[in-house]
Design an enzyme around this catalytic site. Sequence first.
Site, PDB file in Angstrom:
ATOM      1  N   ASP A  13     -14.901   8.592 -10.920  1.00 27.19           N
ATOM      2  CA  ASP A  13     -14.703   7.150 -11.172  1.00 27.19           C
ATOM      3  C   ASP A  13     -13.668   6.540 -10.232  1.00 27.19           C
ATOM      4  OD1 ASP A  13     -16.505   7.177 -13.414  1.00 27.19           O
ATOM      5  OD2 ASP A  13     -14.891   8.035 -14.621  1.00 27.19           O
ATOM      6  N   GLY A  15     -14.213   5.218  -7.229  1.00 28.53           N
ATOM      7  CA  GLY A  15     -14.740   4.149  -6.380  1.00 28.53           C
ATOM      8  C   GLY A  15     -15.525   4.675  -5.193  1.00 28.53           C
ATOM      9  N   LYS A  18     -18.616   2.511  -3.704  1.00 27.77           N
ATOM     10  CA  LYS A  18     -18.194   1.422  -2.817  1.00 27.77           C
ATOM     11  C   LYS A  18     -17.792   1.961  -1.444  1.00 27.77           C
ATOM     12  CE  LYS A  18     -14.068  -1.504  -2.348  1.00 27.77           C
ATOM     13  NZ  LYS A  18     -14.477  -2.904  -2.404  1.00 27.77           N
ATOM     14  N   HIS A  41     -22.373   5.995  -9.260  1.00 34.78           N
ATOM     15  CA  HIS A  41     -21.632   5.381  -8.159  1.00 34.78           C
ATOM     16  C   HIS A  41     -22.003   3.907  -8.096  1.00 34.78           C
ATOM     17  CE1 HIS A  41     -20.976   9.439  -5.861  1.00 34.78           C
ATOM     18  NE2 HIS A  41     -20.351   9.372  -7.016  1.00 34.78           N
ATOM     19  N   THR A  42     -21.023   3.054  -8.357  1.00 37.93           N
ATOM     20  CA  THR A  42     -21.269   1.614  -8.412  1.00 37.93           C
ATOM     21  C   THR A  42     -21.154   1.012  -7.017  1.00 37.93           C
ATOM     22  OG1 THR A  42     -20.411   1.514 -10.672  1.00 37.93           O
ATOM     23  CG2 THR A  42     -20.566  -0.566  -9.461  1.00 37.93           C
ATOM     24  N   ARG A 141     -31.655  32.123 -12.156  1.00 36.39           N
ATOM     25  CA  ARG A 141     -32.883  32.209 -11.354  1.00 36.39           C
ATOM     26  C   ARG A 141     -34.134  31.928 -12.176  1.00 36.39           C
ATOM     27  NH1 ARG A 141     -28.392  35.168 -10.430  1.00 36.39           N
ATOM     28  NH2 ARG A 141     -29.346  37.226 -10.479  1.00 36.39           N
ATOM     29  N   PRO A 305     -15.669   3.834 -22.784  1.00 37.30           N
ATOM     30  CA  PRO A 305     -14.406   3.353 -22.215  1.00 37.30           C
ATOM     31  C   PRO A 305     -13.634   4.518 -21.606  1.00 37.30           C
ATOM     32  CG  PRO A 305     -14.304   3.371 -24.621  1.00 37.30           C
ATOM     33  CD  PRO A 305     -15.720   3.646 -24.255  1.00 37.30           C
ATOM     34  N   GLY A 413      -8.867  -0.689  -1.618  1.00 36.85           N
ATOM     35  CA  GLY A 413      -9.849  -1.500  -2.330  1.00 36.85           C
ATOM     36  C   GLY A 413      -9.174  -2.589  -3.133  1.00 36.85           C
ATOM     37  N   GLY A 415     -11.126  -5.182  -4.803  1.00 29.56           N
ATOM     38  CA  GLY A 415     -12.215  -5.869  -5.489  1.00 29.56           C
ATOM     39  C   GLY A 415     -13.449  -4.975  -5.489  1.00 29.56           C
TER      40      GLY A 415
END
Length: 424
Positions: A13, A15, A18, A41-42, A141, A305, A413, A415
């Site tokens: 998480d 980033g 991006k 992956h956002t 296997r 969350p 980063g 934003g």
Amino acid sequence: MSTTVIVGAQCGDEGKGKVVDYFSKDKDLVIRFQGGDNAGHTVANEFGTFKLHLVPCGIFNSKATCLVGTGMVVNPIELKNEMDQIAAAGVPLDGLKISSRAHILMPYHRDLDSLKEQSGKAHIGTTKRGIGPAYAGKASRINIRFGDLADKEYLRNHFESVLEQINSQLEYYNSKTYTVDEVMEYCKEWYDLFKDRIVDAFALIQTALKNNKKILFEGQLGIMKDIDLGTYPYVTSSNPVAAYAAVSAGIPARSIDRIIGVAKAFSSQVGDGPFPTEVFDERFDTLRGTGANIDDEFGARTGRPRRLGWLDIPVLRFANMVNGFDELVLCKLDKLDELDELEICVDYKLNGKILEIMPETKDLDKVEAVYEKVPGWKSSTKGIKKFEDLPQNAKNYIKRIEELVGVPVNFVGVGPERDDIAAR
């Protein structure tokens, strides 16, 4: 030659989506090298907002080949759904390829994962996506791989050999079992869908190296979730470290010439496990958000969350020891814009002594975090494109991180969008 690996420097998480999207703009080959659809992956760019779980984040570069790599376990149903969402946004998928050696995550893998978690036995907070059972099948296997889909006789013989064992596990939980004909039908459907994308990944990567192509390896999760080096057993079932990019691709480690670690400007974690810098107060409740915004602190895969806390320097030092970072990208600095004061965990103490090396899980749960306080900047960093234009206290915070970890922070980063980056 230009071979870059991007990996997480914390618990996932951070980033990475991006960052991979940002760095893949000029790459020829982008490879997801481990994991499955248990993490997201956002990516936010001119095509829209995406939460990618299997497709490499370089897919938005139409000139790049994007490889679902050998080290992955891939749920074909999820891959098809993800491809449909990307195509619906007008993004071409011509360059998407699948390694013939990538393992197929079967429906019974998901069933077993979910049943085990629901049973309450050895609960570790998995995403119930079948990742653990799929990697267990790889080690035992008893899996099939994408290259096997073309051989019906092999598949039938294989399932006749292994399904009894798999069904006995499902029966233990009083769950649905599978017939050979049923799984053969799945395989036929998947072969029809993906046959034109299945490639010899080893040959593809070796050819790219020989021709001096620009290659980018994309890792999933982060160092603390590594099956061997992380907070076992609260880990994933693969190795999200830079060295595994070379292992799974079948290339010499020395062919990698740039390793980028991605860290968040604070700490977060989804799922169970030790978290020495975790904080429970309204400052972090506000920072977490509600989940309405793409950069709110909720799991991209689970929607849960995230647990939040102050930046943990011992984790970043450990990540650097393992990966050998050339540089760091520090994401989500803007989330700290409104804080009057920040704390940085600079060391761990155990039994009154400062630790020099990351302890094992049972001791990590007992450590005392040693903090250093620094002033906040109380002004917006959003939209800033150059490091030198950041507020002075934000620059001081970053420079202190560099001093403590021993790695330069060359990108920050500020934003959620691809170009929301302040570069040096």
